[in-house]
Design a protein around this motif. Structure first.
Motif, PDB file in Angstrom:
ATOM      1  N   PHE A 298       9.079  73.052  21.210  1.00  0.00           N
ATOM      2  CA  PHE A 298       9.830  73.409  20.004  1.00  0.00           C
ATOM      3  C   PHE A 298       8.905  74.005  18.954  1.00  0.00           C
ATOM      4  CE2 PHE A 298      13.191  70.652  21.713  1.00  0.00           C
ATOM      5  CZ  PHE A 298      14.276  71.470  21.479  1.00  0.00           C
TER       6      PHE A 298
ATOM      7  N   ILE B 297       8.009  78.228  16.417  1.00  0.00           N
ATOM      8  CA  ILE B 297       7.947  78.492  14.971  1.00  0.00           C
ATOM      9  C   ILE B 297       7.191  79.790  14.648  1.00  0.00           C
ATOM     10  CG2 ILE B 297       7.294  77.528  12.706  1.00  0.00           C
ATOM     11  CD1 ILE B 297       9.529  75.977  14.204  1.00  0.00           C
TER      12      ILE B 297
ATOM     13  N   ILE C 144      12.014  91.534   9.722  1.00  0.00           N
ATOM     14  CA  ILE C 144      13.242  91.843   8.983  1.00  0.00           C
ATOM     15  C   ILE C 144      12.903  92.110   7.516  1.00  0.00           C
ATOM     16  CG2 ILE C 144      15.545  91.000   8.352  1.00  0.00           C
ATOM     17  CD1 ILE C 144      15.443  91.183  11.309  1.00  0.00           C
TER      18      ILE C 144
ATOM     19  N   MET D 145      15.355  87.423  20.269  1.00  0.00           N
ATOM     20  CA  MET D 145      15.943  86.232  19.647  1.00  0.00           C
ATOM     21  C   MET D 145      16.804  85.466  20.651  1.00  0.00           C
ATOM     22  SD  MET D 145      16.859  86.880  15.662  1.00  0.00           S
ATOM     23  CE  MET D 145      17.989  88.224  15.876  1.00  0.00           C
TER      24      MET D 145
ATOM     25  N   PHE E 215      15.978  81.668  21.499  1.00  0.00           N
ATOM     26  CA  PHE E 215      16.912  80.565  21.250  1.00  0.00           C
ATOM     27  C   PHE E 215      17.264  79.830  22.546  1.00  0.00           C
ATOM     28  CE2 PHE E 215      18.235  82.919  17.248  1.00  0.00           C
ATOM     29  CZ  PHE E 215      17.623  82.013  16.404  1.00  0.00           C
TER      30      PHE E 215
ATOM     31  N   LEU F  12      14.737  77.424  23.357  1.00  0.00           N
ATOM     32  CA  LEU F  12      14.880  76.133  22.675  1.00  0.00           C
ATOM     33  C   LEU F  12      15.825  75.221  23.440  1.00  0.00           C
ATOM     34  CD1 LEU F  12      15.185  77.220  18.929  1.00  0.00           C
ATOM     35  CD2 LEU F  12      13.199  76.269  20.099  1.00  0.00           C
ATOM     36  N   VAL F  13      16.929  75.822  23.955  1.00  0.00           N
ATOM     37  CA  VAL F  13      17.875  75.027  24.743  1.00  0.00           C
ATOM     38  C   VAL F  13      17.134  74.371  25.906  1.00  0.00           C
ATOM     39  CG1 VAL F  13      19.931  75.105  26.198  1.00  0.00           C
ATOM     40  CG2 VAL F  13      19.819  76.526  24.146  1.00  0.00           C
TER      41      VAL F  13
ATOM     42  N   SER G 220      14.802  71.416  25.158  1.00  0.00           N
ATOM     43  CA  SER G 220      15.458  70.141  24.860  1.00  0.00           C
ATOM     44  C   SER G 220      15.587  69.337  26.154  1.00  0.00           C
ATOM     45  CB  SER G 220      16.834  70.431  24.263  1.00  0.00           C
ATOM     46  OG  SER G 220      17.638  69.279  24.320  1.00  0.00           O
TER      47      SER G 220
ATOM     48  N   ALA H 133      19.121  68.703  27.800  1.00  0.00           N
ATOM     49  CA  ALA H 133      19.718  69.958  28.235  1.00  0.00           C
ATOM     50  C   ALA H 133      18.957  70.517  29.433  1.00  0.00           C
ATOM     51  CB  ALA H 133      19.729  70.968  27.090  1.00  0.00           C
TER      52      ALA H 133
ATOM     53  N   PHE I  29      22.879  70.111  24.106  1.00  0.00           N
ATOM     54  CA  PHE I  29      23.086  71.521  24.406  1.00  0.00           C
ATOM     55  C   PHE I  29      23.784  72.234  23.242  1.00  0.00           C
ATOM     56  CE2 PHE I  29      25.689  74.910  26.396  1.00  0.00           C
ATOM     57  CZ  PHE I  29      24.690  75.646  27.013  1.00  0.00           C
ATOM     58  N   PHE I  30      24.906  71.657  22.799  1.00  0.00           N
ATOM     59  CA  PHE I  30      25.676  72.390  21.789  1.00  0.00           C
ATOM     60  C   PHE I  30      25.043  72.322  20.401  1.00  0.00           C
ATOM     61  CE2 PHE I  30      28.823  71.980  25.202  1.00  0.00           C
ATOM     62  CZ  PHE I  30      29.129  73.316  25.352  1.00  0.00           C
TER      63      PHE I  30
ATOM     64  N   VAL J 209      21.814  72.734  19.863  1.00  0.00           N
ATOM     65  CA  VAL J 209      20.872  73.871  19.861  1.00  0.00           C
ATOM     66  C   VAL J 209      21.650  75.187  19.891  1.00  0.00           C
ATOM     67  CG1 VAL J 209      18.884  74.915  20.973  1.00  0.00           C
ATOM     68  CG2 VAL J 209      19.218  72.466  21.132  1.00  0.00           C
ATOM     69  N   ILE J 210      22.660  75.268  20.772  1.00  0.00           N
ATOM     70  CA  ILE J 210      23.421  76.513  20.894  1.00  0.00           C
ATOM     71  C   ILE J 210      24.109  76.856  19.574  1.00  0.00           C
ATOM     72  CG2 ILE J 210      25.545  77.459  21.936  1.00  0.00           C
ATOM     73  CD1 ILE J 210      23.476  77.784  23.928  1.00  0.00           C
TER      74      ILE J 210
ATOM     75  N   SER K 181      21.624  78.018  17.045  1.00  0.00           N
ATOM     76  CA  SER K 181      21.070  79.295  17.502  1.00  0.00           C
ATOM     77  C   SER K 181      22.034  80.443  17.267  1.00  0.00           C
ATOM     78  CB  SER K 181      20.746  79.226  19.000  1.00  0.00           C
ATOM     79  OG  SER K 181      19.776  78.247  19.231  1.00  0.00           O
TER      80      SER K 181
ATOM     81  N   LEU L 164      22.088  81.363  13.617  1.00  0.00           N
ATOM     82  CA  LEU L 164      20.886  82.094  13.209  1.00  0.00           C
ATOM     83  C   LEU L 164      20.859  83.494  13.810  1.00  0.00           C
ATOM     84  CD1 LEU L 164      18.182  79.283  13.461  1.00  0.00           C
ATOM     85  CD2 LEU L 164      18.913  80.470  11.393  1.00  0.00           C
ATOM     86  N   LEU L 165      21.240  83.602  15.089  1.00  0.00           N
ATOM     87  CA  LEU L 165      21.230  84.894  15.772  1.00  0.00           C
ATOM     88  C   LEU L 165      22.152  85.879  15.058  1.00  0.00           C
ATOM     89  CD1 LEU L 165      20.382  86.574  18.342  1.00  0.00           C
ATOM     90  CD2 LEU L 165      22.482  85.760  19.379  1.00  0.00           C
TER      91      LEU L 165
ATOM     92  N   ILE M  93      20.761  86.613  11.369  1.00  0.00           N
ATOM     93  CA  ILE M  93      19.585  87.490  11.307  1.00  0.00           C
ATOM     94  C   ILE M  93      19.955  88.909  11.751  1.00  0.00           C
ATOM     95  CG2 ILE M  93      17.280  87.896  12.260  1.00  0.00           C
ATOM     96  CD1 ILE M  93      17.018  84.817  12.467  1.00  0.00           C
TER      97      ILE M  93
ATOM     98  N   ALA N 228      13.866  72.506  14.384  1.00  0.00           N
ATOM     99  CA  ALA N 228      13.347  72.310  15.740  1.00  0.00           C
ATOM    100  C   ALA N 228      13.156  70.824  16.027  1.00  0.00           C
ATOM    101  CB  ALA N 228      12.026  73.067  15.918  1.00  0.00           C
TER     102      ALA N 228
ATOM    103  N   MET O 126      16.474  69.347  16.802  1.00  0.00           N
ATOM    104  CA  MET O 126      16.893  69.698  18.165  1.00  0.00           C
ATOM    105  C   MET O 126      16.140  68.840  19.176  1.00  0.00           C
ATOM    106  SD  MET O 126      16.793  73.816  17.972  1.00  0.00           S
ATOM    107  CE  MET O 126      17.801  74.776  16.867  1.00  0.00           C
TER     108      MET O 126
END
Lengths: 537, 315
Positions: free
Chosen positions: A326, A330, A340, A365, A369, A372-373, A376, A379, B20-21, B23-24, B27, B30-31, B34, B74, B77
């Motif tokens: 995780f 960062i 951006i 991205m 992301f 990250l899933v 975990s 997951a 799972f959900f 983080v999803i 995400s 944010l996706l 951004i 993070a 999560m």
């Protein structure tokens, strides 16, 4: 000085040396010619790898046998992985754009060790030859996947040894290039170019070079141990000889995870060059960009265990690897925010390389992301070794590195060839590529979530729909690749002549003619300003 | 102690969903955020509208903010992932233990009372612990509906556990690449109510009762099916991984022994050797090293039943 201006030095393309024809290239120690050797080799293997991927997608369009036998499918995904990882993406941006541009961007005439540089390319070719031999000699092509997991890699009759040795030799090419770049950046920066006046692409090459130098030997040793085990029956990894298969996985991923950062860091570096140029604005948070590069290179060494969450490790090891995974996200997030912010209040010129950079940010991205899933723990247990993982790393490695490679190609193309490409075809290629890419890989997240394991030749009917969409995406993607490559190929020969600085870039490569002369600079420049100084415009 | 009222297939479904959900969800927010911001900047600060860029080099306060906030997200999560995973590593003391034997390319299940099965039959509402054993290469038990997966490592004994919460038939896949037939290495998991399970479990005569002793070879057929021999050897003459059983008995064929071609006749001694030392002689045209020894797995007595079965497959 004045004598030079009356008869300008020939460009690196026109230069006539001792050797003629193809020998003028394959025996040249000019970093630019070596970069081009890598470009053509890498594009060749990329096309082969892509065709293998396309054929695999044909097979997966329906359950049961579609076009090939299971053994062929297993051999295809193995070769696809070996070629794409070891022959395309790891050398990728550093070997092509690093070689071509690093010396020019830091104001040097060449890399520190030009002969070693040429030698690295030969080592690379030797590695590839070994991989090719493994396909045609012995008892059939390797079928272990690119990870060569023990103990299956000792059981299969497939021709493992040349493939493993090939990967070992390719690693040496990587180590030598890394060493060369580190010394070049330490010793050969132009007068006045302190570390914090160095552009960001060289900075990412610097982080990458250290990973190449320090992590690659680990996989080298590991692959040698596999060779020793297969030929001499020394039990390192095979339990029937008293070895431990988990040890293999640790050693393999200690290299192969940092290798992902070898792939992605220079990609980030290229994007960090493109965005300021087309925004006509300094990169936002230069020092934070440098720091995040070094942080990724450093923390990237300590997250390998996340490839092994279901393999068998102590609980403490597992959650330590999870939390580090995780945290390594960062610095990547910081980079996205800075890109951006660079666009904010800029004066953005919408050109092909900038479109590629935008597409890169989006797919990177998605890849980040979904990483990250997978980081975990709960997951990961469900998603590990499913198509979710395959989709994730294609978003990072093909989406991230691949998009950045094409972004870099369209950005530095006029510098490299001294000619401009057809923008309309270039943008058409990008649109096809982007649509194909999303259609190909997005359904694989869903398939993985539903439980479709990876490396499956055949599957249950529940997974059929997702696979149909994914396979059709592959056709669009390949069409995009074809348009892009044909356009660049034609333009390299017939495109209109390009000026020295077609985009209004500020880094040193835009101060020399396009294509650059053999010695790059008539006189080594003295650097007084930061790399992205648009304050005078 | 164990809730069985949930409608989820296993006790780990909800903890996976949370991890799972969470983080999803973050995400996707944010996706989208951004990406929209990027598109907005690209339109607003297009060179056609905004001829001159403003000179900005950075903002330390912003950098600190967008380092700290993602770090906190993070860590959050990470927490949900850890919380959902932690119980997986701590199997309860009670429940039933089923030894799961994986080999290229099938699973077989051995119950505490000696009952063997090619299908994983489990009682609803009871913790089920699978003792994982591989006799050859890496495999992995993956039950998508239960959100569990654990690799099987030869030379190591591992435990995975879950509580089935809803009766039904579920897929169980091998999720670690193990060679040619990897994608066919699967079995059914049948979760049934406790009473039904007890009946199935205690009925150790089930094997005998379904085998009609008067039919020659029937017992041998059941043994081979339980051991999963048919994953690699067909009974209809088609070539899968190993030679077919059709017409095998009494046949003469060439095998490779120590690199030499030798003509052998398929008799009892040959069958016995092929099962206990499968790699000593390899039928010409087939690969070595794919079959493991069934020494101590299939008894001498069972081998004679297998031979009875093979005799029925004469061409």
């Amino acid at each position: 000085m004045s004598s030079h201006s009356s008869s300008p030095e020939p460009s690196y393309i026109e230069y006539q040396g001792k050797y003629k024809g193809i020998f003028a290239w394959i025996l040249s120690t000019d970093h630019k010619r070596i970069g081009m050797l890598y470009l053509y080799s890498i594009m060749t293997f990329f096309i082969i790898g892509a065709v293998l991927g396309l054929l695999m997608k044909f097979e997966l369009i329906a359950p049961g046998k579609t076009v090939m036998e299971p053994q062929t499918y297993n051999a295809f995904f193995t070769l696809h992985g070996i070629l794409m990882i070891f022959a395309v993406v790891i050398p990728g941006l550093p070997a092509v754009f690093g070689n071509f541009l690093l010396p020019i961007m830091i104001g040097a005439k060449d890399v520190a060790f030009p002969r070693l540089n040429l030698f690295s390319w030969y080592v690379y070719v030797l590695g590839i030859i070994l991989v090719v031999i493994s396909q045609f000699a012995g008892e059939g092509p390797p079928d272990t996947g690119w990870t060569f997991y023990a103990p299956y890699s000792f059981r299969t009759a497939g021709n493992m040894l040349p493939a493993v040795l090939g990967a070992f030799v390719l690693g040496f090419s990587s180590i030598l290039t890394g060493l060369n770049f580190i010394v070049t950046m330490h010793r050969m920066r132009a007068p006045g170019m302190g570390w914090f006046k160095m552009p960001l692409f060289p900075w990412t090459l610097y982080g990458t070079a250290w990973i190449q130098l320090l992590a690659t030997p680990v996989v080298g040793v590991t692959l040698l141990m596999v060779v020793a085990e297969r030929t001499l029956n020394i039990g390192f990894f095979d339990p029937s000889l008293g070895g431990d298969p988990i040890l293999y996985q640790h050693l393999f991923w200690i290299y192969s995870h940092p290798a992902v950062y070898i792939m992605i860091l220079p990609a980030m570096g290229a994007i960090s060059e493109i965005i300021p140029t087309f925004s006509r604005k300094s990169i936002f948070g230069y020092k934070f960009m440098v720091a995040s590069t070094l942080a990724i290179a450093f923390v990237g060494y300590f997250v390998w265990g996340h490839h092994m969450f279901t393999s068998g490790m102590s609980g403490t090891a597992l959650y330590t690897f999870s939390i580090l995974t995780f945290l390594v996200a960062i610095p990547s997030a910081i980079k996205v925010f800075n890109w951006i912010s660079t666009m904010h209040k800029g004066s953005i010129d919408m050109q092909t390389p900038f479109y590629w950079a935008m597409a890169f940010i989006f797919v990177f991205m998605v890849g980040g992301f979904t990483g990250l899933v997978l980081g975990s723990l709960a997951a990961n247990v469900h998603l590990h070794n499913t198509h979710f993982v395959v989709a994730h790393f294609h978003f990072i490695v093909f989406g991230g590195t691949g998009f950045a490679f094409f972004a870099a190609m369209h950005y530095w193309f006029p510098k490299i060839y001294g000619r401009m490409y057809d923008t309309r075809w270039a943008n058409t290629g990008l649109i096809l590529f982007f649509i194909g890419f999303i259609t190909l890989y997005m359904p694989m997240f869903y398939l993985g979530y539903m439980g479709m394991p990876r490396r499956y030749y055949d599957y249950d009917e529940v997974f059929h729909g997702g696979n149909i969409i994914s396979s059709m995406g592959a056709w669009v993607l390949i069409a995009g690749v074809a348009v892009i490559i044909i356009n660049l190929f034609r333009s390299a020969k017939h495109g209109p002549k390009a000026v020295a600085d077609p985009w209004g870039g500020k880094t040193l490569e835009w101060t020399v003619p396009s294509p650059p002369p053999v010695e790059n600079f008539e006189e080594i420049p003295t650097v007084t300003k930061g790399p992205y100084d648009y304050s005078q415009d | 102690m164990y809730s069985t009222t949930g409608i989820e297939a296993s006790n780990f479904v909800s903890s996976f969903d949370t991890a799972f959900f969470s983080v999803i969800g973050i995400s996707i927010l944010l996706l989208v955020g951004i990406t929209v911001l990027m598109l907005y900047f690209v339109f607003k600060y297009n060179r056609k509208k905004n001829k001159v860029a403003e000179h900005i080099e950075g903002n330390t306060k912003l950098e600190i903010i967008w380092t700290i906030i993602p770090t906190l997200l993070a860590l959050g999560m990470f927490y949900f992932g850890w919380a959902g995973w932690h119980p997986m590593k701590n199997p309860p003391k009670d429940g039933i233990t089923i030894t799961t034997i994986a080999r290229m390319w099938n699973f077989s299940y051995l119950y505490e009372n000696g009952k063997q099965s090619a299908e994983l039959v489990v009682p609803v509402g009871m913790p089920v612990k699978l003792k994982l054993i591989s006799v050859d290469v890496l495999h992995s038990v993956f039950i998508p509906a239960f959100r569990v997966k654990e690799d099987i490592i030869p030379g190591r004994e591992k435990i995975m556990w879950f509580i089935p919460q809803k009766a039904g038939v579920y897929d169980l896949y091998c999720a670690e690449y193990c060679g040619l037939q990897h994608s066919y290495m699967s079995s059914d998991l049948r979760a049934i109510p406790q009473e039904e399970f007890d009946k199935w479990y205690t009925d150790t005569t089930a094997l005998a009762s379904t085998v009609d002793e008067s039919v020659p070879g029937a017992a041998g057929f059941v043994i081979m099916k339980t051991q999963g021999c048919n994953a690699c050897h067909s009974s209809d003459g088609s070539k899968i991984i190993g030679p077919s059983y059709l017409g095998l008995w009494g046949k003469q064929h060439i095998v490779v022994r120590d690199g030499q071609d030798v003509l052998v006749t398929v008799d009892s001694a040959y069958i016995r050797k092929s099962i206990y030392e499968p790699n000593a002689e390899i039928v010409k045209g087939y690969q070595k090293g794919l079959m493991q020894s069934y020494d101590k797995v299939i008894s001498e007595d069972d081998i004679s039943k297998i031979i009875d079965y093979l005799k029925t497959l004469e061409e």
